[in-house]
Every structure is written in structure tokens, then in C-alpha cells.
Design a protein around this motif. Structure first.
Motif, PDB file in Angstrom:
ATOM      1  N   PHE A  77       0.819  -1.208   0.000  1.00 17.78           N
ATOM      2  CA  PHE A  77       0.000   0.000   0.000  1.00 17.78           C
ATOM      3  C   PHE A  77       0.856   1.262   0.000  1.00 17.78           C
ATOM      4  O   PHE A  77       0.431   2.304  -0.505  1.00 17.78           O
ATOM      5  N   SER A  78       2.070   1.192   0.559  1.00 19.27           N
ATOM      6  CA  SER A  78       2.975   2.346   0.513  1.00 19.27           C
ATOM      7  C   SER A  78       3.377   2.643  -0.926  1.00 19.27           C
ATOM      8  O   SER A  78       3.402   3.808  -1.356  1.00 19.27           O
ATOM      9  N   LEU A  79       3.705   1.584  -1.680  1.00 25.51           N
ATOM     10  CA  LEU A  79       4.045   1.769  -3.091  1.00 25.51           C
ATOM     11  C   LEU A  79       2.858   2.322  -3.866  1.00 25.51           C
ATOM     12  O   LEU A  79       3.005   3.199  -4.726  1.00 25.51           O
ATOM     13  N   GLU A  80       1.662   1.797  -3.562  1.00 25.91           N
ATOM     14  CA  GLU A  80       0.464   2.270  -4.260  1.00 25.91           C
ATOM     15  C   GLU A  80       0.176   3.729  -3.925  1.00 25.91           C
ATOM     16  O   GLU A  80      -0.208   4.520  -4.795  1.00 25.91           O
ATOM     17  N   ARG A  81       0.419   4.106  -2.670  1.00 20.20           N
ATOM     18  CA  ARG A  81       0.225   5.502  -2.270  1.00 20.20           C
ATOM     19  C   ARG A  81       1.154   6.429  -3.051  1.00 20.20           C
ATOM     20  O   ARG A  81       0.741   7.477  -3.558  1.00 20.20           O
ATOM     21  N   ASP A  82       2.428   6.021  -3.169  1.00 22.02           N
ATOM     22  CA  ASP A  82       3.388   6.837  -3.905  1.00 22.02           C
ATOM     23  C   ASP A  82       3.004   6.938  -5.377  1.00 22.02           C
ATOM     24  O   ASP A  82       3.118   8.004  -5.996  1.00 22.02           O
ATOM     25  N   ARG A  83       2.544   5.814  -5.931  1.00 23.26           N
ATOM     26  CA  ARG A  83       2.144   5.830  -7.343  1.00 23.26           C
ATOM     27  C   ARG A  83       0.948   6.764  -7.560  1.00 23.26           C
ATOM     28  O   ARG A  83       0.944   7.589  -8.491  1.00 23.26           O
ATOM     29  N   LEU A  84      -0.054   6.675  -6.692  1.00 24.65           N
ATOM     30  CA  LEU A  84      -1.241   7.522  -6.829  1.00 24.65           C
ATOM     31  C   LEU A  84      -0.878   8.993  -6.604  1.00 24.65           C
ATOM     32  O   LEU A  84      -1.411   9.884  -7.278  1.00 24.65           O
ATOM     33  N   SER A  85       0.012   9.267  -5.650  1.00 21.95           N
ATOM     34  CA  SER A  85       0.425  10.650  -5.389  1.00 21.95           C
ATOM     35  C   SER A  85       1.126  11.245  -6.605  1.00 21.95           C
ATOM     36  O   SER A  85       0.904  12.409  -6.962  1.00 21.95           O
ATOM     37  N   ASN A  86       1.962  10.446  -7.272  1.00 20.18           N
ATOM     38  CA  ASN A  86       2.633  10.928  -8.483  1.00 20.18           C
ATOM     39  C   ASN A  86       1.622  11.218  -9.587  1.00 20.18           C
ATOM     40  O   ASN A  86       1.718  12.227 -10.295  1.00 20.18           O
ATOM     41  N   LEU A  87       0.640  10.306  -9.730  1.00 21.83           N
ATOM     42  CA  LEU A  87      -0.407  10.528 -10.735  1.00 21.83           C
ATOM     43  C   LEU A  87      -1.208  11.785 -10.420  1.00 21.83           C
ATOM     44  O   LEU A  87      -1.571  12.550 -11.323  1.00 21.83           O
ATOM     45  N   LEU A  88      -1.494  11.993  -9.119  1.00 27.61           N
ATOM     46  CA  LEU A  88      -2.253  13.181  -8.721  1.00 27.61           C
ATOM     47  C   LEU A  88      -1.461  14.447  -9.028  1.00 27.61           C
ATOM     48  O   LEU A  88      -2.020  15.434  -9.529  1.00 27.61           O
ATOM     49  N   ASP A  89      -0.163  14.436  -8.753  1.00 21.45           N
ATOM     50  CA  ASP A  89       0.672  15.600  -9.061  1.00 21.45           C
ATOM     51  C   ASP A  89       0.694  15.874 -10.558  1.00 21.45           C
ATOM     52  O   ASP A  89       0.612  17.035 -10.999  1.00 21.45           O
ATOM     53  N   GLU A  90       0.794  14.807 -11.361  1.00 22.17           N
ATOM     54  CA  GLU A  90       0.790  14.971 -12.815  1.00 22.17           C
ATOM     55  C   GLU A  90      -0.540  15.552 -13.287  1.00 22.17           C
ATOM     56  O   GLU A  90      -0.573  16.461 -14.133  1.00 22.17           O
ATOM     57  N   GLU A  91      -1.641  15.034 -12.711  1.00 19.22           N
ATOM     58  CA  GLU A  91      -2.962  15.514 -13.132  1.00 19.22           C
ATOM     59  C   GLU A  91      -3.160  16.977 -12.737  1.00 19.22           C
ATOM     60  O   GLU A  91      -3.722  17.775 -13.492  1.00 19.22           O
ATOM     61  N   ARG A  92      -2.686  17.341 -11.534  1.00 16.33           N
ATOM     62  CA  ARG A  92      -2.795  18.736 -11.101  1.00 16.33           C
ATOM     63  C   ARG A  92      -1.957  19.647 -11.989  1.00 16.33           C
ATOM     64  O   ARG A  92      -2.364  20.766 -12.305  1.00 16.33           O
ATOM     65  N   ASN A  93      -0.772  19.176 -12.368  1.00 12.50           N
ATOM     66  CA  ASN A  93       0.073  19.979 -13.252  1.00 12.50           C
ATOM     67  C   ASN A  93      -0.601  20.213 -14.595  1.00 12.50           C
ATOM     68  O   ASN A  93      -0.557  21.311 -15.148  1.00 12.50           O
ATOM     69  N   ILE A  94      -1.260  19.161 -15.119  1.00 13.76           N
ATOM     70  CA  ILE A  94      -1.986  19.302 -16.391  1.00 13.76           C
ATOM     71  C   ILE A  94      -3.114  20.303 -16.232  1.00 13.76           C
ATOM     72  O   ILE A  94      -3.295  21.218 -17.052  1.00 13.76           O
ATOM     73  N   ARG A  95      -3.891  20.139 -15.143  1.00 15.12           N
ATOM     74  CA  ARG A  95      -5.024  21.044 -14.897  1.00 15.12           C
ATOM     75  C   ARG A  95      -4.540  22.471 -14.676  1.00 15.12           C
ATOM     76  O   ARG A  95      -5.081  23.433 -15.249  1.00 15.12           O
ATOM     77  N   ASN A  96      -3.501  22.597 -13.856  1.00 12.44           N
ATOM     78  CA  ASN A  96      -3.009  23.930 -13.527  1.00 12.44           C
ATOM     79  C   ASN A  96      -2.373  24.630 -14.727  1.00 12.44           C
ATOM     80  O   ASN A  96      -2.416  25.851 -14.844  1.00 12.44           O
ATOM     81  N   THR A  97      -1.760  23.843 -15.610  1.00 14.21           N
ATOM     82  CA  THR A  97      -1.197  24.426 -16.833  1.00 14.21           C
ATOM     83  C   THR A  97      -2.304  25.016 -17.687  1.00 14.21           C
ATOM     84  O   THR A  97      -2.191  26.132 -18.210  1.00 14.21           O
ATOM     85  N   LYS A  98      -3.401  24.270 -17.811  1.00  9.91           N
ATOM     86  CA  LYS A  98      -4.546  24.792 -18.560  1.00  9.91           C
ATOM     87  C   LYS A  98      -5.095  26.055 -17.909  1.00  9.91           C
ATOM     88  O   LYS A  98      -5.385  27.048 -18.578  1.00  9.91           O
ATOM     89  N   VAL A  99      -5.219  25.980 -16.581  1.00  7.19           N
ATOM     90  CA  VAL A  99      -5.802  27.116 -15.861  1.00  7.19           C
ATOM     91  C   VAL A  99      -4.916  28.351 -15.969  1.00  7.19           C
ATOM     92  O   VAL A  99      -5.392  29.469 -16.167  1.00  7.19           O
ATOM     93  N   SER A 100      -3.603  28.179 -15.847  1.00  7.49           N
ATOM     94  CA  SER A 100      -2.691  29.324 -15.897  1.00  7.49           C
ATOM     95  C   SER A 100      -2.703  29.998 -17.258  1.00  7.49           C
ATOM     96  O   SER A 100      -2.463  31.200 -17.381  1.00  7.49           O
ATOM     97  N   GLN A 101      -3.004  29.236 -18.306  1.00 12.62           N
ATOM     98  CA  GLN A 101      -3.105  29.826 -19.638  1.00 12.62           C
ATOM     99  C   GLN A 101      -4.431  30.559 -19.823  1.00 12.62           C
ATOM    100  O   GLN A 101      -4.585  31.381 -20.713  1.00 12.62           O
TER     101      GLN A 101
END
Length: 670
Positions: free
Chosen positions: A243-267
């Protein structure tokens, strides 16, 4: 809950000490008189009263720093300040449903340049029939907020205290997270869910009680548990790593998704870009604050926990050292005298002196010696030397640095404040206007956040079990040789667990049924009031209330959904008023209603309907702040049977301050 009075002391436009009695006795309310009118021209201080009530209850919550500075940095009355005054205050007195009287006070202090130096909050609680009260100075604002939310939740405030001209915003925000949370609280559903959580906790306690019970049967299984506990620990460690590995994997995916969303928003928008930057800054601040509190507690734990005792110990040691120093000086100063008197009394004296006389001569001589040589070093009689410490030990204690508990409190408050700000920033990011479609990213973020939360919960559960397993491993040998002697009736515990599980099952069914009933009740109350208020009768073919999202949907006679945003401002005010009506009637809260300029944007038809059908039944206490153009003599006559008190906010143009007077505008006659 009822408001009893509000008292201004040189606050804004209100000079001197002025109060408004808002209380409506029960026998008067039972007769149908529930309205209090406060009239005033623009600038007389109507909105000031509404804002004051909100600020006393909720402080800075829901308010930006710039708005707070604009509204409250100049809270002192100008005339009073020019006379040399430097303080202003508000007191809001209310009565809870249990009959307690609460006095909530805010006081501001200003310097000679009229700059706000600091603000104080105090709370005084008096129980029914009691002559004594409990007073508290509010230092921890987060704890105070939770205290206030028990009687009037912050998110419920827009339904009870609002500006009539901005009421339409309620229906426009109905699908937002904060709106759902507010409706969830005021309809009482939160208490049901909390009850289920409490029942689940009770179930776990019973299961632990059952697992920890000692019996002859358990005694025979101890050796077997010792052999199997290592396998259980290894299994839990594997699950934890997974579950620790899964948490890290999901956290990385969440950061990537936020970066995608935030990039759109900042534009798309500078405002969004600002929110995102603030989010990043606040996350950094939160991490630093948590690191700081961890480091501080780790390094200063003894100074924090034992700070007061160490301070008292230092004081006692210093006093004992001073006593010891004075005693040594005194002994040294008396040495010549004692040598002299010892030699004197060895001489033969005729007749011989008794022992009592010899002692008396020594004592009298010692007093004369002290007086003649100015020896006055007597130590306090109540100071006892109780510590036998070496010089090294004394130096260690006297130089030991303690830590102020207030600093830890400030850090805890800071963390709670940043976490609340992060929640609000996330809401702001989502609610800001968008030109690009980020719904997909938001849904993915919500999904990942939910998955991370579930993963964290499972990981926390596994860690808890793992820690317990390790404790069991350590204690298993002792359990083989030592029993508690407090056996538990296993059959009785099993019966309690079965009964509890049946109760939880019934409770889940009850919650589902109550939710359905609440939704139907809200829909019926909304529909009924909307038809009473709306000018265009039979316009709506269907009115629906979505249980999942807690939102109102309107349909025309052809069952096509009507866009609420396309309605006029007056119509949206009627729709929002109907929603407030429905939620108030479905609410488990009994709260007063405070509304500012309720009729400003309405035509005469809608005004008549609000006055005739709405405010007289909305709550046991309805406080209306109005101008002379809103509630005219015609409307006052309509309200006459339900109006208990009227006040006039009379602004003096020459003196530049407002006086609160009994009565209403000039067209009101006695």
C-alpha cells in the motif's frame, strides 16, 4: 437560538454606547409577532449591523485579508477618536436552545495614527437560573470556531444571515462543495452519519474487549499464538509495503494531473494562476510548519511539558541558595562574639550562674552584638532547604531552557489555519470562471484523491494492526505466566456485538429512508413557496430535488429543464428565497433570520408576495434592515400584525454619527 441584543461601543458610525434590543419573548412569538424592523437611509449603518453579527460569530472566515482590512481596520468611531478615544467594541448577546445566555464580545485597540494594534475576543456563558457565569478569553480561534459551529454552522450562515440583493447567488452556488456541506449540516444528516461512526467505534471497542479477554480456553492458545504471531507480522509488513508503493504511485499521478489542470488554468486566467501559486505556497508553508512543530516537540519536549515545574524549581533553588548564603554570612559575623562569650563564661563567677541564666546571657549578648554590628541577615522562616544538589546539578537546572506553551499553540493554530486555507483555495480554483474545459482533470483529481484517501485509510489500519502485533509479540511470554484475573463474559460480549451490528444495519436503512424523506420534504416546501411567490403562475411543469447533489432542478410544462441562470435578478431572488424557506423548514436548527435590503430589486407584485406569505412564517425571529423606499407605509401595514419592534437608524449629517431610536420612519404613527 435567538438574538437578544447587540451593543455598539463607539463602533464605526455608532457613537458612544448604543444597543438594539432584539429579543422577542416566547408569549409574543406564540401570538405570531416574529419581525423586528430596523430602518435607515443609505449610509446610516444597516449593513454595518449585518456585518457586525457575521464578524462576531465567524470572524475572518469567508473573508479575504483585503476585505477584512477594509471593513475592520477603521472600526473606531471618528468622533470618538478625535476626542482621544482608542478603543471600540461589539457585544452580541444570544440565547441558545438550551436556555444559556452567551455574550460574545470583540474589542479593537488603535494607536494615535488610527492604526489597529490588536483585537480581543471574549465569551461569557450564563446557564439558566444561575447568578454566576463562565468567562473565557479567546486565544485559540480555531477552537472558538468549532464551538460556534455547534449552534450555527459557518456554511449555514448564508441561509440565515444575508444581503437581500445578493440572495440570488445562493441558487447559483447550489452545486458547489460548500453548498452541499451547508445543506448537509442544516438538514441534520451530519448527525446521523456521526452516530454511525460512533456505533462503529463502539463495535471496535467490544471486539477489542473480546480479543483481550482472559479465559481457560485462551490460556491454552497462548503458545500457539506465539508461534503464529511472526507470520502475522510478516504478512502485515508485506501489505504495508504494497500500500505504501500504491500511495506513492497515486500521489505521483495526482501531481501529474494537477500539473496538467493547472497548466490549462494558468493559460486561461490570471486569477486562477494566482490561486495555484497560493496553493503551492500554502502547501510549502504547511510542510514547513509541520516540520517545525515536529522538530520543536522532539527537541523541546521536556521544556514544553515540564516548563512550569522547572521554572518553580529554579525559583526554589535560588531561594534556598540565598538562605544558605545568608546563614553562612551570619555564622561568620557571629564567630568573634561566640569566641568572646565562650571565654567569658569559663571564668569563675560567684555566685555560680544556672544553665538557664548562661543560655539567656548568650542569647541577649548575641542580639546586642547583631545590633551593634548591623547584622540583619535573617532568612525567611517559610523557606526550607529541601534539595541536596551538587554544583554541577544546580548549574544544569538553573541554565536549563524552558519552552513557552503558547509557541506550540501558535504553531498548531497556524497549521489548522493553513489547512483551512488550502481547502478554500481548492474550492476557489474550481469555482473560478473557465474558458477551457478542465472537468475531465477535476474528475480525475477527485478520483485520485478519493483513491489516495482510501489507500491512506487502509495503510493506517495496517500500521495500527502491525504495531499491535508487535506489542502482542513482546507481551506474549508474560501472558503465558501472568493472567489478569478479570475474565470477561464472552457470551455477553458476543450478544452485545450482535445487537450493535443489528442496530447499525437498522441505522443505515434509517439514514437512507430519512434522506429520501428530507429530499421529498425540501422539494414539496420549495415547490409550495415558489408558487406562492412567483408572478408567473403554472410556469413550472415539474420541480425536482436531486438527493445525490442536493440541487434544485426546474422544468417547464414540456419537461424541458429551465436554466435558472437565465432568469431575471428578481426571479432568481424568489427562487433563492424559496430554497431558503425549504431548507429552513427541513432544518434541525432553530435560528434567527437577518436580512438586509430584502425588497430593493423587486417589483411591487413580488414585494407583496414576500411580505404576505414569506417573512411572517420564515422563523421565530426575523430581523429586517430596510430603507424607506423598500418597506413603505403600505408594506408596514401588511406587516403590522407580525412586527414586534421597530427601530430607526438616524444619521446626523452635522455630527457625523448614527443614533438608534425607537420607532420607524416618519410615516409610522403610534
Amino acid at each position: 437560538m435567538l438574538f437578544k441584543k447587540i451593543i455598539f461601543d463607539n463602533y464605526k458610525t455608532y457613537y458612544g454606547t448604543q444597543e438594539v434590543d432584539l429579543y422577542i419573548p416566547q408569549d409574543v412569538r406564540e401570538k405570531g409577532k416574529n419581525i423586528i424592523l430596523l430602518g435607515g437611509l443609505n449610509g446610516a449603518g444597516k449593513t454595518t449591523i449585518l456585518k457586525a453579527i457575521l464578524y462576531v460569530l465567524f470572524g475572518k472566515r469567508g473573508m479575504t485579508e483585503s476585505e477584512h482590512k477594509r471593513l475592520f481596520s477603521n472600526a473606531i468611531n471618528n468622533t470618538f477618536f478625535d476626542e482621544g478615544g482608542r478603543e471600540s467594541s461589539i457585544i452580541l448577546v444570544l440565547e441558545t436552545d438550551s436556555g444559556e445566555e452567551w455574550k460574545l464580545k470583540i474589542k479593537w485597540y488603535f494607536d494615535k495614527q488610527k492604526r489597529l494594534s490588536h483585537e480581543e475576543r471574549n465569551l461569557v456563558v450564563t446557564k439558566p437560573g444561575s447568578k454566576t457565569n463562565k468567562q473565557a478569553k479567546i486565544d485559540n480561534i480555531e477552537t472558538y470556531n468549532r464551538f460556534i459551529d455547534r449552534i450555527i454552522p459557518f456554511h449555514a450562515a448564508p441561509f440565515f444571515i444575508f444581503d437581500g440583493e445578493e440572495i440570488k447567488d445562493i441558487i447559483l452556488r447550489q452545486n458547489s462543495h460548500e453548498m452541499k456541506e451547508a445543506i448537509h449540516k442544516i438538514t441534520g444528516m451530519e448527525s446521523y452519519n456521526q452516530l454511525l461512526i460512533d456505533l462503529k467505534t463502539l463495535e471496535r471497542n467490544l471486539e477489542n474487549k473480546l480479543a483481550n479477554s482472559v479465559s481457560n480456553e485462551k490460556l491454552n492458545r497462548f503458545q500457539e499464538e506465539l508461534n503464529t504471531i511472526n507470520d502475522r507480522v510478516r504478512k502485515l509488513e508485506k501489505q504495508r509495503d504494497k500500500f505504501s508503493l500504491e500511495r506513492d504511485r497515486l500521489s505521483n499521478l495526482l501531481d501529474e494531473e494537477r500539473n496538467i489542470r493547472n497548466t490549462k488554468v494558468s493559460q486561461n486566467s490570471k486569477s486562477r494562476e494566482t490561486f495555484i501559486k497560493r496553493q503551492s505556497q500554502k502547501e510549502t508553508e504547511l510542510k514547513l510548519a509541520k516540520d517545525q512543530i515536529d522538530t520543536t516537540f522532539k527537541n523541546q519536549v521536556i521544556g514544553i511539558i515540564l516548563g512550569d515545574k522547572i521554572t518553580r524549581l529554579k525559583k526554589q533553588i535560588k531561594l534556598e541558595n540565598e538562605v544558605k548564603r545568608k546563614r553562612i554570612i551570619e555564622e561568620t559575623s557571629l564567630t568573634p562574639y561566640r569566641n568572646f562569650i565562650d571565654q567569658l563564661l569559663t571564668k569563675n563567677i560567684e555566685p555560680a550562674l544556672t544553665n538557664g541564666q548562661l543560655i539567656q546571657i548568650k542569647e541577649l549578648g548575641e542580639e546586642i552584638w547583631k545590633k551593634e554590628n548591623n547584622i540583619n541577615l535573617a532568612s525567611p522562616k517559610d523557606i526550607k532547604e529541601i534539595h541536596d544538589l551538587s554544583s554541577k546539578e544546580q548549574n544544569f537546572l538553573l541554565n536549563y531552557t524552558t519552552y513557552q506553551k503558547n509557541s506550540m499553540t501558535d504553531l498548531i493554530n497556524k497549521i489548522e489555519k493553513i489547512e483551512n486555507e488550502l481547502k478554500q483555495i481548492e474550492i476557489d480554483i474550481r469555482n473560478a470562471p473557465v474558458k477551457v474545459n478542465i472537468e475531465k482533470e477535476n474528475q480525475r483529481i477527485d478520483s485520485l484523491t478519493k483513491m489516495i484517501g482510501e489507500n491512506e485509510f487502509k495503510l493506517k489500519t495496517i500500521n495500527k494492526k502491525l504495531n499491535q502485533a508487535r506489542v502482542d509479540k513482546k507481551d506474549i511470554t508474560n501472558k503465558l505466566t501472568r493472567l489478569s484475573g478479570k475474565d470477561v463474559n464472552l457470551e455477553e460480549v458476543h450478544q452485545q456485538i450482535e445487537l450493535l451490528q443489528s442496530t447499525m444495519s437498522a441505522m443505515n436503512e434509517y439514514v437512507a429512508e430519512v434522506t429520501s424523506i428530507k429530499a421529498a420534504y425540501i422539494k414539496d416546501e420549495f415547490s409550495t413557496m415558489l408558487k406562492q411567490l412567483f408572478r408567473k403562475q403554472d410556469e413550472f411543469g415539474k420541480i425536482d430535488f436531486d438527493v445525490e447533489t442536493y440541487t434544485i432542478r426546474l422544468y417547464n410544462d414540456k419537461m424541458q429543464e429551465i436554466s435558472i441562470q437565465d432568469r431575471s435578478a428578481g426571479e432568481m431572488q424568489m427562487i433563492s428565497s424559496s430554497l431558503i424557506w425549504a431548507l429552513t423548514k427541513a432544518s434541525d436548527l432553530s435560528l434567527p433570520i437577518v436580512v438586509d435590503t430584502p425588497l430593493g430589486r423587486l417589483d411591487s407584485h413580488h414585494r407583496n408576495r414576500l411580505i404576505s406569505n414569506y417573512y411572517k412564517e420564515l422563523s421565530e425571529q426575523v430581523i429586517i434592515l430596510s430603507t424607506d423606499t423598500e418597506i413603505t407605509s403600505e408594506y408596514v401595514k401588511l406587516m403590522d400584525d407580525h412586527s414586534y419592534k421597530q427601530y430607526m437608524l438616524d444619521y446626523d449629517e452635522d455630527k457625523k454619527y448614527t443614533i438608534i431610536r425607537d420607532g420607524y420612519f416618519d410615516f409610522i404613527t403610534e
